[in-house]
Design a protein around this motif. Structure first.
Motif, PDB file in Angstrom:
ATOM      1  N   GLY A   2      37.152   2.062 -35.449  1.00 54.92           N
ATOM      2  CA  GLY A   2      36.604   2.547 -33.919  1.00 54.92           C
ATOM      3  C   GLY A   2      36.045   1.473 -33.098  1.00 54.92           C
ATOM      4  N   PRO A   3      35.751   1.966 -31.894  1.00 60.32           N
ATOM      5  CA  PRO A   3      35.227   1.021 -30.921  1.00 60.32           C
ATOM      6  C   PRO A   3      34.004   0.467 -31.102  1.00 60.32           C
ATOM      7  CG  PRO A   3      34.952   3.152 -29.971  1.00 60.32           C
ATOM      8  CD  PRO A   3      35.512   3.421 -31.376  1.00 60.32           C
ATOM      9  N   THR A   4      33.761  -0.901 -30.503  1.00 60.42           N
ATOM     10  CA  THR A   4      32.549  -1.645 -30.538  1.00 60.42           C
ATOM     11  C   THR A   4      31.775  -1.036 -29.503  1.00 60.42           C
ATOM     12  OG1 THR A   4      33.668  -3.628 -31.060  1.00 60.42           O
ATOM     13  CG2 THR A   4      31.573  -4.002 -29.960  1.00 60.42           C
ATOM     14  N   VAL A   5      30.438  -0.616 -29.837  1.00 57.55           N
ATOM     15  CA  VAL A   5      29.519  -0.033 -28.855  1.00 57.55           C
ATOM     16  C   VAL A   5      28.356  -0.781 -28.554  1.00 57.55           C
ATOM     17  CG1 VAL A   5      28.358   2.266 -28.362  1.00 57.55           C
ATOM     18  CG2 VAL A   5      30.317   2.331 -29.616  1.00 57.55           C
ATOM     19  N   VAL A   6      27.938  -0.840 -27.275  1.00 58.96           N
ATOM     20  CA  VAL A   6      26.715  -1.694 -26.862  1.00 58.96           C
ATOM     21  C   VAL A   6      25.772  -0.366 -26.161  1.00 58.96           C
ATOM     22  CG1 VAL A   6      27.471  -2.259 -24.461  1.00 58.96           C
ATOM     23  CG2 VAL A   6      25.756  -3.782 -25.967  1.00 58.96           C
ATOM     24  N   ILE A   7      24.301  -0.860 -26.311  1.00 52.41           N
ATOM     25  CA  ILE A   7      23.698   0.339 -25.638  1.00 52.41           C
ATOM     26  C   ILE A   7      22.690  -0.716 -24.895  1.00 52.41           C
ATOM     27  CG2 ILE A   7      21.621   1.652 -26.128  1.00 52.41           C
ATOM     28  CD1 ILE A   7      22.463   1.689 -28.967  1.00 52.41           C
ATOM     29  N   GLY A   8      22.510  -0.169 -23.692  1.00 47.96           N
ATOM     30  CA  GLY A   8      21.475  -0.743 -22.606  1.00 47.96           C
ATOM     31  C   GLY A   8      21.864  -0.828 -21.098  1.00 47.96           C
ATOM     32  N   GLU A   9      21.356  -1.931 -20.344  1.00 50.38           N
ATOM     33  CA  GLU A   9      21.043  -1.681 -19.157  1.00 50.38           C
ATOM     34  C   GLU A   9      22.310  -1.930 -18.285  1.00 50.38           C
ATOM     35  OE1 GLU A   9      19.669  -3.941 -21.009  1.00 50.38           O
ATOM     36  OE2 GLU A   9      19.986  -5.950 -20.199  1.00 50.38           O
ATOM     37  N   ILE A  10      22.817  -0.989 -17.575  1.00 50.74           N
ATOM     38  CA  ILE A  10      23.763  -1.601 -16.317  1.00 50.74           C
ATOM     39  C   ILE A  10      22.935  -1.602 -14.983  1.00 50.74           C
ATOM     40  CG2 ILE A  10      25.450  -0.384 -14.885  1.00 50.74           C
ATOM     41  CD1 ILE A  10      26.841   0.929 -17.219  1.00 50.74           C
ATOM     42  N   LEU A  11      23.224  -2.749 -14.124  1.00 48.26           N
ATOM     43  CA  LEU A  11      22.682  -3.094 -13.055  1.00 48.26           C
ATOM     44  C   LEU A  11      23.518  -3.556 -12.070  1.00 48.26           C
ATOM     45  CD1 LEU A  11      19.873  -5.603 -14.571  1.00 48.26           C
ATOM     46  CD2 LEU A  11      19.519  -3.274 -14.603  1.00 48.26           C
ATOM     47  N   VAL A  12      22.992  -3.979 -10.933  1.00 48.99           N
ATOM     48  CA  VAL A  12      23.710  -4.672  -9.989  1.00 48.99           C
ATOM     49  C   VAL A  12      22.816  -5.908  -9.806  1.00 48.99           C
ATOM     50  CG1 VAL A  12      24.916  -3.121  -8.774  1.00 48.99           C
ATOM     51  CG2 VAL A  12      22.720  -3.443  -7.725  1.00 48.99           C
ATOM     52  N   GLU A  13      23.493  -6.987  -9.386  1.00 52.60           N
ATOM     53  CA  GLU A  13      22.809  -8.177  -9.137  1.00 52.60           C
ATOM     54  C   GLU A  13      23.144  -8.774  -7.747  1.00 52.60           C
ATOM     55  OE1 GLU A  13      22.821 -11.699 -11.662  1.00 52.60           O
ATOM     56  OE2 GLU A  13      23.375 -12.834 -10.085  1.00 52.60           O
ATOM     57  N   ILE A  14      22.027  -9.022  -7.033  1.00 52.60           N
ATOM     58  CA  ILE A  14      22.210  -9.371  -5.649  1.00 52.60           C
ATOM     59  C   ILE A  14      21.712 -10.626  -5.395  1.00 52.60           C
ATOM     60  CG2 ILE A  14      21.562  -8.836  -3.170  1.00 52.60           C
ATOM     61  CD1 ILE A  14      21.493  -5.971  -4.068  1.00 52.60           C
ATOM     62  N   MET A  15      22.513 -11.540  -5.102  1.00 55.65           N
ATOM     63  CA  MET A  15      22.038 -13.105  -5.083  1.00 55.65           C
ATOM     64  C   MET A  15      21.667 -13.737  -3.944  1.00 55.65           C
ATOM     65  SD  MET A  15      25.372 -14.015  -7.394  1.00 55.65           S
ATOM     66  CE  MET A  15      25.051 -15.697  -7.676  1.00 55.65           C
ATOM     67  N   ALA A  16      20.855 -14.479  -3.690  1.00 59.26           N
ATOM     68  CA  ALA A  16      20.584 -15.484  -2.528  1.00 59.26           C
ATOM     69  C   ALA A  16      21.919 -16.583  -2.211  1.00 59.26           C
ATOM     70  CB  ALA A  16      19.350 -16.247  -2.625  1.00 59.26           C
ATOM     71  N   LYS A  17      22.262 -16.679  -1.063  1.00 55.56           N
ATOM     72  CA  LYS A  17      23.315 -17.480  -0.975  1.00 55.56           C
ATOM     73  C   LYS A  17      22.849 -18.842  -1.080  1.00 55.56           C
ATOM     74  CE  LYS A  17      26.933 -17.079   1.712  1.00 55.56           C
ATOM     75  NZ  LYS A  17      27.915 -16.442   2.766  1.00 55.56           N
ATOM     76  N   SER A  18      21.469 -19.282  -0.645  1.00 57.82           N
ATOM     77  CA  SER A  18      20.995 -20.436  -0.520  1.00 57.82           C
ATOM     78  C   SER A  18      19.881 -20.780  -1.736  1.00 57.82           C
ATOM     79  CB  SER A  18      20.047 -20.858   0.855  1.00 57.82           C
ATOM     80  OG  SER A  18      19.176 -19.739   0.911  1.00 57.82           O
ATOM     81  N   ARG A  19      19.768 -22.094  -2.223  1.00 53.62           N
ATOM     82  CA  ARG A  19      18.736 -22.431  -3.327  1.00 53.62           C
ATOM     83  C   ARG A  19      17.609 -22.441  -2.708  1.00 53.62           C
ATOM     84  NH1 ARG A  19      20.621 -24.765  -8.286  1.00 53.62           N
ATOM     85  NH2 ARG A  19      22.754 -24.158  -8.521  1.00 53.62           N
ATOM     86  N   GLY A  20      16.531 -22.611  -3.322  1.00 50.51           N
ATOM     87  CA  GLY A  20      14.982 -22.568  -2.773  1.00 50.51           C
ATOM     88  C   GLY A  20      13.989 -21.780  -3.763  1.00 50.51           C
ATOM     89  N   ASP A  21      13.006 -21.567  -3.195  1.00 49.73           N
ATOM     90  CA  ASP A  21      11.817 -21.179  -4.086  1.00 49.73           C
ATOM     91  C   ASP A  21      11.623 -19.396  -3.603  1.00 49.73           C
ATOM     92  OD1 ASP A  21      11.623 -23.206  -5.294  1.00 49.73           O
ATOM     93  OD2 ASP A  21       9.737 -23.766  -4.313  1.00 49.73           O
ATOM     94  N   GLY A  22      12.066 -18.428  -4.410  1.00 50.97           N
ATOM     95  CA  GLY A  22      11.724 -17.056  -4.373  1.00 50.97           C
ATOM     96  C   GLY A  22      12.365 -16.408  -3.230  1.00 50.97           C
ATOM     97  N   PHE A  23      11.600 -15.386  -2.768  1.00 46.76           N
ATOM     98  CA  PHE A  23      12.165 -14.572  -1.813  1.00 46.76           C
ATOM     99  C   PHE A  23      11.057 -14.319  -0.879  1.00 46.76           C
ATOM    100  CE2 PHE A  23      14.399 -13.652  -5.456  1.00 46.76           C
ATOM    101  CZ  PHE A  23      15.734 -13.266  -5.387  1.00 46.76           C
ATOM    102  N   LEU A  24      10.179 -15.338  -0.414  1.00 39.44           N
ATOM    103  CA  LEU A  24       9.175 -15.030   0.691  1.00 39.44           C
ATOM    104  C   LEU A  24       9.233 -15.199   2.016  1.00 39.44           C
ATOM    105  CD1 LEU A  24       6.657 -17.470  -1.343  1.00 39.44           C
ATOM    106  CD2 LEU A  24       6.614 -15.042  -1.378  1.00 39.44           C
ATOM    107  N   GLU A  25      10.807 -15.392   2.286  1.00 36.58           N
ATOM    108  CA  GLU A  25      10.996 -15.310   3.583  1.00 36.58           C
ATOM    109  C   GLU A  25      12.532 -14.574   3.913  1.00 36.58           C
ATOM    110  OE1 GLU A  25      12.964 -18.476   2.130  1.00 36.58           O
ATOM    111  OE2 GLU A  25      10.979 -18.409   2.273  1.00 36.58           O
ATOM    112  N   PRO A  26      13.047 -14.072   4.837  1.00 39.33           N
ATOM    113  CA  PRO A  26      14.263 -13.465   4.905  1.00 39.33           C
ATOM    114  C   PRO A  26      15.385 -14.614   4.642  1.00 39.33           C
ATOM    115  CG  PRO A  26      13.084 -12.659   6.889  1.00 39.33           C
ATOM    116  CD  PRO A  26      12.114 -13.897   6.169  1.00 39.33           C
ATOM    117  N   ILE A  27      16.310 -14.419   3.697  1.00 39.05           N
ATOM    118  CA  ILE A  27      17.454 -15.201   3.514  1.00 39.05           C
ATOM    119  C   ILE A  27      18.731 -14.415   3.313  1.00 39.05           C
ATOM    120  CG2 ILE A  27      16.363 -17.169   2.209  1.00 39.05           C
ATOM    121  CD1 ILE A  27      16.704 -15.436  -0.256  1.00 39.05           C
TER     122      ILE A  27
END
Ligand code: ADP
Length: 317
Positions: A2-27
């Motif tokens: 029978g199948p391998t089953v996993v339990i848990g979170e499905i999410l979307v990831e949204i990533m910043a195109k530029s490196r830097g610190d945090g999300f303190l200004e629009p990017i």
């Protein structure tokens, strides 16, 4: 079995195109990408040809739909993904710092991901499952324990097996009964897939050989230790050890490497491959994943991995 089953979170990831610190200004951002450690694991498992299914919850929205569609088209069984009419699909925003570390803004606890429950579809799945894979990231979801307890009983009763990726945030161990529950999972696990120091967290002992011995004394029979760009090492309860060098790649996005490693390793072992072959596919799956932007975008099929293995040099041990 029978199948391998996993339990848990499905999410979307949204990533910043530029490196830097945090999300303190629009990017500038890119995404959404299908994500969530259990989703990445099961997608890789299915892509390599293993029978694979996930128990999870998403919102009735596009973020949920891109995940369901990706998992379905890659061959995973999506029958136990429930769709919540009231809560949106969980999300994670990520930005890389210049030193390679990451900043996250998560929306999981108050998203559909937190609503995962023991539905009739989940019970039906466990009644025919052959293997349960447990991931530490899911421990933050309170409802997950009831499902896990049910799944372990159902799968063990059928003679199935359990694997554990202890990728949990250490703060979580201090909460409620998490420590005791985590210890019980180690006790029922046949296979453990730690990354670096998680070996010691899982064993409750420091030092590689002491930790390995402690896990074997608790019933574990296989340990597949992930070592990032140093590859991976297998320890068997019979005293065997297999080291597998990493592939030499340029890392673009480290998210999901361990999940792809796990999905490939579990699928290959369940398909009956020897440890050395399973480790090679798992290293290849992890390495291939870090060359592609997006947490699940680099999950690869078996023919893609065969091609990757044929043309990619290894890192020196
Ligand atoms: P985790 O994401 O759980 O911390 P790792 O970073 O150890 O796990 O990655 C899992 C596997 O993926 C490693 O054992 C290795 O085989 C492969 N891998 C990860 N990062 C790299 C890299 N930069 N170069 C080559 N292989 C990698």
């Amino acid at each position: 079995l029978g199948p391998t089953v996993v339990i848990g979170e499905i999410l979307v990831e949204i990533m910043a195109k530029s490196r830097g610190d945090g999300f303190l200004e629009p990017i500038e951002l890119i995404g959404p990408y299908p994500s969530g450690a259990p989703a990445i694991f099961i997608d890789q498992c299915a892509k390599i040809g293993g029978s694979a299914a996930i128990v999870a919850s998403v919102g009735d929205d596009d973020f949920g739909r891109i995940n369901i569609e990706r998992l379905r088209s890659d061959g995973a069984d999506i029958s136990a993904i429930s769709v919540s009419p009231d809560y949106p699909t969980g999300s994670a925003f990520v930005r890389y710092r210049d030193d390679g570390s990451r900043d996250f803004v998560y929306n999981i606890g108050k998203s559909a991901a937190a609503l995962v429950s023991l539905t009739a579809e989940a019970k039906a799945l466990f009644a025919r499952a052959g293997h349960l894979h447990v991931m530490g990231t899911a421990f933050a979801i309170p409802g997950v324990w009831e499902i896990m307890d049910h799944a372990i009983d159902a799968i063990k009763q059928r003679g199935g097996s359990v694997s554990l990726d202890p990728n949990l945030r250490k703060e979580l161990l201090g909460l409620g009964q998490t420590q005791e529950r985590f210890a019980r999972l180690v006790d029922v696990a046949d296979l453990i897939l730690p990354s670096g120091d998680e070996l010691f967290t899982a064993a409750g002992v420091d030092g590689e050989s002491a930790a390995v011995a402690a896990l074997f004394s608790r019933g574990v029979t296989e340990i597949a230790l992930k070592r990032g760009e140093h590859g991976s090492t297998f320890f068997g309860v019979d005293g065997s050890r297999v080291d597998c060098p990493a592939f030499k790649v340029t890392e673009v996005d480290p998210t999901g490497a361990g999940d792809c490693f796990g999905g490939a390793y579990v699928a290959c072992r369940r398909l009956g491959m020897p440890v050395s072959k399973a480790l090679e596919y798992a290293n290849a799956a992890g390495a291939h994943n870090v060359t592609v932007q997006g947490p699940m975008e680099g999950a690869a099929s078996r023919p893609q991995l065969d091609e990757f293995i044929a043309v990619t040099p290894r890192n020196l041990p």
